[in-house]
Write an enzyme that holds these catalytic residues in place. Structure first.
Site, PDB file in Angstrom:
ATOM      1  N   ASN A 116      -0.413  -0.421  -7.824  1.00  0.00           N
ATOM      2  CA  ASN A 116      -0.894  -1.557  -7.033  1.00  0.00           C
ATOM      3  C   ASN A 116      -2.412  -1.415  -6.901  1.00  0.00           C
ATOM      4  OD1 ASN A 116      -1.541  -3.467  -5.129  1.00  0.00           O
ATOM      5  ND2 ASN A 116      -0.408  -2.492  -3.448  1.00  0.00           N
TER       6      ASN A 116
ATOM      7  N   LYS B  87      -4.441  -3.372  -5.517  1.00  0.00           N
ATOM      8  CA  LYS B  87      -4.981  -3.988  -4.287  1.00  0.00           C
ATOM      9  C   LYS B  87      -6.224  -4.806  -4.645  1.00  0.00           C
ATOM     10  CE  LYS B  87      -2.852  -0.252  -1.762  1.00  0.00           C
ATOM     11  NZ  LYS B  87      -2.826   0.616  -0.589  1.00  0.00           N
TER      12      LYS B  87
ATOM     13  N   HIS C 139       4.118  -6.052   1.361  1.00  0.00           N
ATOM     14  CA  HIS C 139       3.320  -4.832   1.416  1.00  0.00           C
ATOM     15  C   HIS C 139       2.764  -4.679   2.827  1.00  0.00           C
ATOM     16  CE1 HIS C 139       0.082  -1.978   0.836  1.00  0.00           C
ATOM     17  NE2 HIS C 139       0.728  -1.579  -0.250  1.00  0.00           N
TER      18      HIS C 139
ATOM     19  N   GLU D 170       0.008  -3.964   3.978  1.00  0.00           N
ATOM     20  CA  GLU D 170      -1.292  -4.602   4.243  1.00  0.00           C
ATOM     21  C   GLU D 170      -1.118  -6.105   4.465  1.00  0.00           C
ATOM     22  OE1 GLU D 170      -3.201  -2.863   0.839  1.00  0.00           O
ATOM     23  OE2 GLU D 170      -2.929  -0.913   1.797  1.00  0.00           O
TER      24      GLU D 170
ATOM     25  N   GLU E 290       7.200   2.582   1.855  1.00  0.00           N
ATOM     26  CA  GLU E 290       5.807   2.982   1.983  1.00  0.00           C
ATOM     27  C   GLU E 290       5.451   3.190   3.446  1.00  0.00           C
ATOM     28  OE1 GLU E 290       3.240   1.741  -1.582  1.00  0.00           O
ATOM     29  OE2 GLU E 290       3.390  -0.016  -0.295  1.00  0.00           O
TER      30      GLU E 290
ATOM     31  N   GLY F 168      -3.169   5.495   1.605  1.00  0.00           N
ATOM     32  CA  GLY F 168      -4.620   5.653   1.546  1.00  0.00           C
ATOM     33  C   GLY F 168      -5.164   6.751   2.433  1.00  0.00           C
TER      34      GLY F 168
ATOM     35  N   SER G 125      -0.028   7.714  -0.902  1.00  0.00           N
ATOM     36  CA  SER G 125      -0.743   8.910  -1.358  1.00  0.00           C
ATOM     37  C   SER G 125      -0.006   9.671  -2.462  1.00  0.00           C
ATOM     38  CB  SER G 125      -1.069   9.839  -0.180  1.00  0.00           C
ATOM     39  OG  SER G 125      -1.935   9.186   0.735  1.00  0.00           O
TER      40      SER G 125
HETATM   41  P1  13P Z   1      -2.168   4.874  -1.924  1.00  0.00           P
HETATM   42  O1  13P Z   1      -1.463   5.445  -3.113  1.00  0.00           O
HETATM   43  O2  13P Z   1      -3.618   4.623  -2.133  1.00  0.00           O
HETATM   44  O3  13P Z   1      -1.864   5.654  -0.668  1.00  0.00           O
HETATM   45  O4  13P Z   1      -1.520   3.395  -1.684  1.00  0.00           O
HETATM   46  C1  13P Z   1      -0.152   3.247  -1.626  1.00  0.00           C
HETATM   47  C2  13P Z   1       0.169   1.801  -1.632  1.00  0.00           C
HETATM   48  O5  13P Z   1      -0.057   1.089  -0.671  1.00  0.00           O
HETATM   49  C3  13P Z   1       0.754   1.235  -2.855  1.00  0.00           C
HETATM   50  O6  13P Z   1       1.226  -0.059  -2.651  1.00  0.00           O
END
Ligand code: 13P
Length: 251
Positions: free
Chosen positions: A10, A12, A96, A98, A168, A174, A214
């Protein structure tokens, strides 16, 4: 049942046209011989068309990070499942964290997006996950169970082959702090149990549940060794070919 591992990146709101295309070219070469696992990337909307063309004929699938819960029409700023299909997109993320946290997407909206994605012919990855506060107050199962149940409301068993679940935990995204194998195993087992209650054991057993938060080259193998972990949804480490390929090729 043995489920085919599904490793997805992803992006983002990262990369630009040039670096995105370069990354996909490197990935298509890097996964050319990898037939025993599924690989997908989720670029920003504006690059999808070009990334689909860059990935054409390879093992790399291309998905969108979001979609509209309506068909085409007067919905300024939105992108429909039909438009995604039109440019060759095959997958889409829904819910997601976010989107849920920063853009206020609730379970009902996520459910409408799941329905629209499936109706539009896409494979949907439904994301669920608890915040740190929810985990600390022992509400993890309640929260992810609710997100899963409401997200799949009205979805019949026949559509499940086009659904993947991504667990997740928000506190692991992150932050460099991935869930331990025990924490991931517990959550994934719980989610599979919920799926079994919603459908039946056979259906629940066939659905892939990705872990995200992560995931890095040095922890992916341990996470993938957990019985109910069937893949990874990777953020930061999917933005560079060497780290994402190391994840895809975990042993
Ligand atoms: P990270 O791997 O940067 O922690 O992000 C995970 C994520 O949100 C994937 O959709």
């Amino acid at each position: 049942m043995k489920r085919k591992p599904f490793l997805a990146g992803n992006w983002k709101m990262n990369l630009d046209r040039k670096s995105g295309v370069e990354l996909v070219r490197a990935l298509r070469d890097g996964v050319a011989g990898v037939g025993d696992r599924d690989v997908a990337v989720f670029p920003p909307f504006v690059y999808l068309d070009e990334i689909v063309r860059a990935a054409a004929g390879s093992n790399v699938r291309v998905g969108a990070q979001n979609l509209c819960d309506e068909k085409n029409g007067a919905f300024t700023g939105e992108v429909s499942a039909e438009m995604l299909r039109d440019v060759g997109v095959t997958h889409v993320l829904v819910g997601h964290s976010e989107r849920r946290q920063l853009y206020g997407e609730g379970d009902e909206l996520c459910n409408r997006k799941v329905v629209r994605g499936l109706a539009g012919g896409l494979h949907v990855i439904l994301c669920v996950g608890e915040t740190l506060e929810e985990r600390d107050s022992n509400r993890t199962e309640h929260v992810i169970g609710r997100q899963l149940t409401k997200g799949l409301a009205g979805i019949d068993a026949g559509s499940l082959e086009r659904i993947t679940i991504a667990y997740e935990p928000v506190w692991a995204i992150g932050t460099g702090r991935n869930a331990t194998t025990a924490q991931a195993g517990e959550a994934h087992r719980y989610l599979r149990g919920v799926l079994s209650g919603l459908y039946d054991e056979r259906a629940a057993d066939s659905i892939r549940i990705q872990y995200g938060g992560s995931v890095k080259p040095d922890n992916v193998a341990a996470l993938m060794a957990v019985p109910d972990v069937d893949g990874a949804l990777v953020g930061g480490a999917s933005l560079k070919a060497d780290s994402f390929l190391a994840i895809v090729r975990y042993k």
